[in-house]
Design a protein around this motif. Structure first.
Motif, PDB file in Angstrom:
ATOM      1  N   VAL A 139     -13.976   3.406  -4.401  1.00 25.31           N
ATOM      2  CA  VAL A 139     -13.819   3.763  -3.000  1.00 25.31           C
ATOM      3  C   VAL A 139     -12.363   3.724  -2.556  1.00 25.31           C
ATOM      4  O   VAL A 139     -12.062   4.123  -1.421  1.00 25.31           O
ATOM      5  CB  VAL A 139     -14.663   2.822  -2.101  1.00 25.31           C
ATOM      6  CG1 VAL A 139     -16.141   3.001  -2.378  1.00 25.31           C
ATOM      7  CG2 VAL A 139     -14.257   1.362  -2.297  1.00 25.31           C
ATOM      8  N   LEU A 140     -11.454   3.245  -3.413  1.00 22.84           N
ATOM      9  CA  LEU A 140     -10.035   3.218  -3.057  1.00 22.84           C
ATOM     10  C   LEU A 140      -9.202   3.166  -4.319  1.00 22.84           C
ATOM     11  O   LEU A 140      -9.576   2.497  -5.297  1.00 22.84           O
ATOM     12  CB  LEU A 140      -9.725   2.016  -2.161  1.00 22.84           C
ATOM     13  CG  LEU A 140      -8.282   1.875  -1.635  1.00 22.84           C
ATOM     14  CD1 LEU A 140      -8.277   1.301  -0.220  1.00 22.84           C
ATOM     15  CD2 LEU A 140      -7.455   0.970  -2.565  1.00 22.84           C
ATOM     16  N   ASN A 141      -8.059   3.882  -4.317  1.00 23.34           N
ATOM     17  CA  ASN A 141      -7.120   3.872  -5.440  1.00 23.34           C
ATOM     18  C   ASN A 141      -5.705   4.004  -4.883  1.00 23.34           C
ATOM     19  O   ASN A 141      -5.380   4.999  -4.238  1.00 23.34           O
ATOM     20  CB  ASN A 141      -7.432   5.017  -6.401  1.00 23.34           C
ATOM     21  CG  ASN A 141      -6.616   4.930  -7.675  1.00 23.34           C
ATOM     22  OD1 ASN A 141      -7.090   4.395  -8.659  1.00 23.34           O
ATOM     23  ND2 ASN A 141      -5.398   5.477  -7.674  1.00 23.34           N
ATOM     24  N   GLU A 142      -4.864   2.984  -5.080  1.00 26.55           N
ATOM     25  CA  GLU A 142      -3.517   2.999  -4.501  1.00 26.55           C
ATOM     26  C   GLU A 142      -2.516   2.470  -5.518  1.00 26.55           C
ATOM     27  O   GLU A 142      -2.779   1.507  -6.243  1.00 26.55           O
ATOM     28  CB  GLU A 142      -3.450   2.108  -3.250  1.00 26.55           C
ATOM     29  CG  GLU A 142      -4.264   2.603  -2.065  1.00 26.55           C
ATOM     30  CD  GLU A 142      -3.532   3.634  -1.236  1.00 26.55           C
ATOM     31  OE1 GLU A 142      -4.119   4.147  -0.295  1.00 26.55           O
ATOM     32  OE2 GLU A 142      -2.368   3.942  -1.558  1.00 26.55           O
ATOM     33  N   TYR A 143      -1.327   3.110  -5.555  1.00 28.31           N
ATOM     34  CA  TYR A 143      -0.213   2.593  -6.349  1.00 28.31           C
ATOM     35  C   TYR A 143       0.671   1.754  -5.429  1.00 28.31           C
ATOM     36  O   TYR A 143       0.870   2.090  -4.248  1.00 28.31           O
ATOM     37  CB  TYR A 143       0.608   3.737  -6.946  1.00 28.31           C
ATOM     38  CG  TYR A 143       1.861   3.262  -7.648  1.00 28.31           C
ATOM     39  CD1 TYR A 143       1.809   2.811  -8.968  1.00 28.31           C
ATOM     40  CD2 TYR A 143       3.083   3.227  -6.980  1.00 28.31           C
ATOM     41  CE1 TYR A 143       2.947   2.347  -9.605  1.00 28.31           C
ATOM     42  CE2 TYR A 143       4.233   2.772  -7.613  1.00 28.31           C
ATOM     43  CZ  TYR A 143       4.153   2.333  -8.930  1.00 28.31           C
ATOM     44  OH  TYR A 143       5.290   1.857  -9.552  1.00 28.31           O
ATOM     45  N   PHE A 144       1.238   0.637  -5.948  1.00 29.35           N
ATOM     46  CA  PHE A 144       2.152  -0.165  -5.152  1.00 29.35           C
ATOM     47  C   PHE A 144       3.125  -0.893  -6.063  1.00 29.35           C
ATOM     48  O   PHE A 144       2.967  -0.907  -7.280  1.00 29.35           O
ATOM     49  CB  PHE A 144       1.386  -1.174  -4.275  1.00 29.35           C
ATOM     50  CG  PHE A 144       0.700  -2.271  -5.041  1.00 29.35           C
ATOM     51  CD1 PHE A 144      -0.532  -2.077  -5.644  1.00 29.35           C
ATOM     52  CD2 PHE A 144       1.296  -3.531  -5.163  1.00 29.35           C
ATOM     53  CE1 PHE A 144      -1.165  -3.089  -6.341  1.00 29.35           C
ATOM     54  CE2 PHE A 144       0.674  -4.550  -5.855  1.00 29.35           C
ATOM     55  CZ  PHE A 144      -0.562  -4.329  -6.452  1.00 29.35           C
TER      56      PHE A 144
END
Length: 656
Positions: A618-623
């Motif tokens: 439900v979520l995929n983020e690079y940081f």
């Protein structure tokens, strides 16, 4: 001929036992909020033990015969004894004179319904059990109007339904049995013969404060109260000893006197802290003999005493897991034969290790109690076990030793007995770690006592799970966070390799034929979303000391993917498996969260992925280094996976 005479004698004795106890009086509708409800039973002979009997209350349900008549409440009668008149009273706390057993306020429904006495236990009649004539001892069909429960009359063999409001006085009258076995309605006579004859007893009720559980070093006040003021000094003694709880565990006076003209006395008992971790215990308040004219109500009261000297472990519970603190005790070379194998050959080589007849040991079901008390020990308190589905701890001494499952923990087969085909396959006699039986891959009966798939569990939740398949039919009790998901997946995978003929499949397979359990897709997802933790590794290490085999899916969780999952058919190497959770460290807060989540403690670039409990991303983020996420997700349980520098770890997240 002798055999026939003996058989006739047994039948006659059985008939006498069945006729010993009847429903003597029922008051189902009382003023205001029904705080004076009661039911009174009567035995043919005085001082009759009610061990082995149960009272069950039924709703009438549908008016069509034999349909919809289901139980709504059941009371075990074990431990109750009728008085010198043959009576015993069960009712609300406010009922006077005091009952021998308490029924919750407003529990007894007004009808048209029925109440019945059976040979059995409350566990035999869980909520919504259909009414039955099997093991029926006595029954009363009743109402508070002119309606009748025809269906219950037919099932229970009754020809009359009694109306408590027949005189228009339902709030002040009760249904009472006459000497001819029929019933009449008149003013209540709780704990007294309905015809006015017999002995009028002064009942003695025991209470204590504070409410259990108590802890070593605390004091408790024990009070005794009679129904009416005593006409002369009433002297009696009581005991507290029970099993390992002895006179050395407390100080205080256990002989008391209720003075003339009063009705109560109290004494203070000091529980001693012996400074030794010898486990939780139960004291038992038991009044001894009392003078004629008195009866003891609610005797033999059990009080939990928690050991103040419990030990803790460094690792976490499944609900708050830790990783990497418990090292595997796998022997060098244990899995060497698996290197480079794939498909059927990989699965067979794995079975050759964990079902090796020359090494692996099979134990009895009776031994499982001892195994679980260590393998499933609560890391926060060594006197408790951790209950898997309900995600809580319970004292070790509360294991089920009788028929009742209420309030006890017992042994849950993850690959349920009926599906595995190993029901009652081993002895219930515990013979210890140094006595074992030879076993092998085709010894399916050994699965009955294989600790790698047996867990400590709340008795009622164990019964609720029954033989249901994971994910598609059973996902645990309401509100659970799924801290056990990976545990059951790896246990099922173990069983399907250890024993020939056991299979894990997709869907919701029926119980028959034996040897099939689901749901494979769910379990493969759970194997990743709830990774193997220190609790599981400690468990694996301990069971190895008994069975001389390990659960390889705890040591190498990704083996499941190479046998059933996305890598099926590819060669497996141990270098492909790492304890990712132990290698990557990060902070995630707050948890539980509302609408935002912070992840920090990472050096350099990373990827965060959030999955629902069904495995949907439900979520995929690079940081880089840290990130604060704004979450627009429904409340529930999610899994947060963080990957950095080729390493990953997954943590559980609860959104409120």
């Amino acid at each position: 001929m002798i055999k026939k005479i003996l058989l006739l004698f047994v039948v006659l004795v059985s008939d006498v036992s069945f006729g010993q106890i009847v429903i003597n009086e029922l008051d189902c509708d009382t003023p205001s909020t029904d705080v004076l409800e009661f039911i009174e039973l009567k035995s043919a002979t005085p001082n009759f033990s009610l061990d082995g009997y149960v009272i069950v209350f039924f709703n009438a349900g549908s008016t069509s015969p034999y349909a919809g008549s289901l139980s709504y409440y059941a009371v075990d009668l074990d431990g109750l004894v009728t008085d010198g008149n043959g009576n015993v009273l069960l009712g609300n706390l406010q009922v006077s004179p005091s009952p021998s057993s308490i029924i919750p306020q407003a529990m007894i429904q007004n009808g048209p319904d029925a109440v019945a006495i059976y040979l059995g236990n409350a566990d035999d009649f869980p909520l919504n059990t259909p009414a039955t004539a099997t093991n029926l001892v006595d029954a009363l069909v009743y109402s508070t109007n002119t309606s009748t429960a025809a269906n219950l009359m037919g099932i229970l063999g009754e020809t009359v339904s009694y109306n408590e409001n027949v005189n228009g006085l339902k709030d002040s009258q009760s249904i009472q049995r006459k000497t001819d076995g029929t019933y009449e309605v008149k003013p209540p006579t709780p704990r007294a013969n309905n015809d006015g004859s017999g002995i009028i007893y002064n009942g003695i009720t025991t209470t204590y404060a504070p409410i259990a559980p108590l802890t070593e070093g605390q004091s408790m006040t024990v009070s005794f109260t009679t129904d009416a003021n005593v006409s002369s000094d009433l002297n009696f003694s009581f005991t507290l000893s029970n099993g390992s709880f002895t006179a050395s565990d407390y100080t205080g006076t256990t002989s008391v006197t209720i003075p003339t003209g009063t009705n109560t006395v109290s004494t203070v008992i000091q529980l001693l802290n012996d400074g030794v971790n010898d486990g939780d215990e139960n004291l038992r308040i038991t009044i001894g003999s009392v003078p004629a004219g008195y009866i003891v109500l609610r005797n033999n009261i059990s009080v939990r005493v928690t050991d103040a000297n419990y030990l803790t472990s460094s690792w976490g519970t499944p609900l708050n897991p830790t990783y990497g603190q418990i090292a595997s005790t796998v022997p060098v070379g244990y899995y060497t034969s698996l290197e480079g194998l794939s498909g059927v050959a990989l699965k067979q080589a794995l079975q050759n290790i964990i079902a090796n007849p020359a090494v692996v040991r099979a134990h009895n079901y009776g031994d499982i109690w001892e195994i679980l008390k260590t393998a499933d020990q609560n890391p926060l308190n060594n006197n408790q076990v951790w209950l898997m589905y309900t995600e809580r701890a319970q004292t070790k001494i509360d294991y089920q030793s009788g028929n009742s499952i209420v309030g006890f923990w017992n042994r849950e087969h993850i690959y349920c007995q009926s599906r595995g085909g190993f029901s009652d396959g081993t002895s219930s006699f515990a013979d210890g770690i140094n006595v074992w039986l030879p076993t092998g891959p085709n010894d399916i009966l050994a699965g009955h006592a294989d600790a790698h798939h047996i867990r400590a569990e709340d008795g009622q939740e164990n019964s609720s799970r029954n033989e249901r398949n994971y994910g598609v039919d059973y996902s645990g009790p309401a509100g659970n966070s799924g801290s056990w998901h990976g545990d059951v997946a790896r246990a099922v995978f173990y069983m399907c390799v250890r024993y020939s003929g056991l299979n894990v499949v997709n869907g919701n397979p029926a119980q028959n034929p034996d040897g099939f359990i689901g749901n494979l897709t769910t379990l493969l997802t759970w194997n990743h979303s709830d990774p193997s933790d220190d609790f599981e590794m400690n468990r694996n290490n301990y069971i190895y000391t008994w069975q001389m085999n390990r659960n390889p899916f705890i040591d190498y969780p990704n083996l499941a993917d190479y046998i059933w999952g996305t890598h099926a058919g590819e060669p497996w190497y141990s270098t492909l498996s790492t304890n990712e959770a132990a290698d990557l460290k990060f902070l995630m807060y707050p948890n539980p969260a509302n609408d935002n989540l912070t992840i920090s403690g990472i050096r350099g670039g990373a990827v965060v992925e959030i999955y629902s409990c069904t495995g949907q991303k439900v979520l995929n983020e690079y940081f880089s280094d840290s990130i604060k996420l704004q979450l627009d997700l429904s409340s529930g349980v999610y899994f947060v996976k963080v990957t950095s520098d080729g390493k990953s770890t997954t943590q559980k997240l609860i959104l409120r």
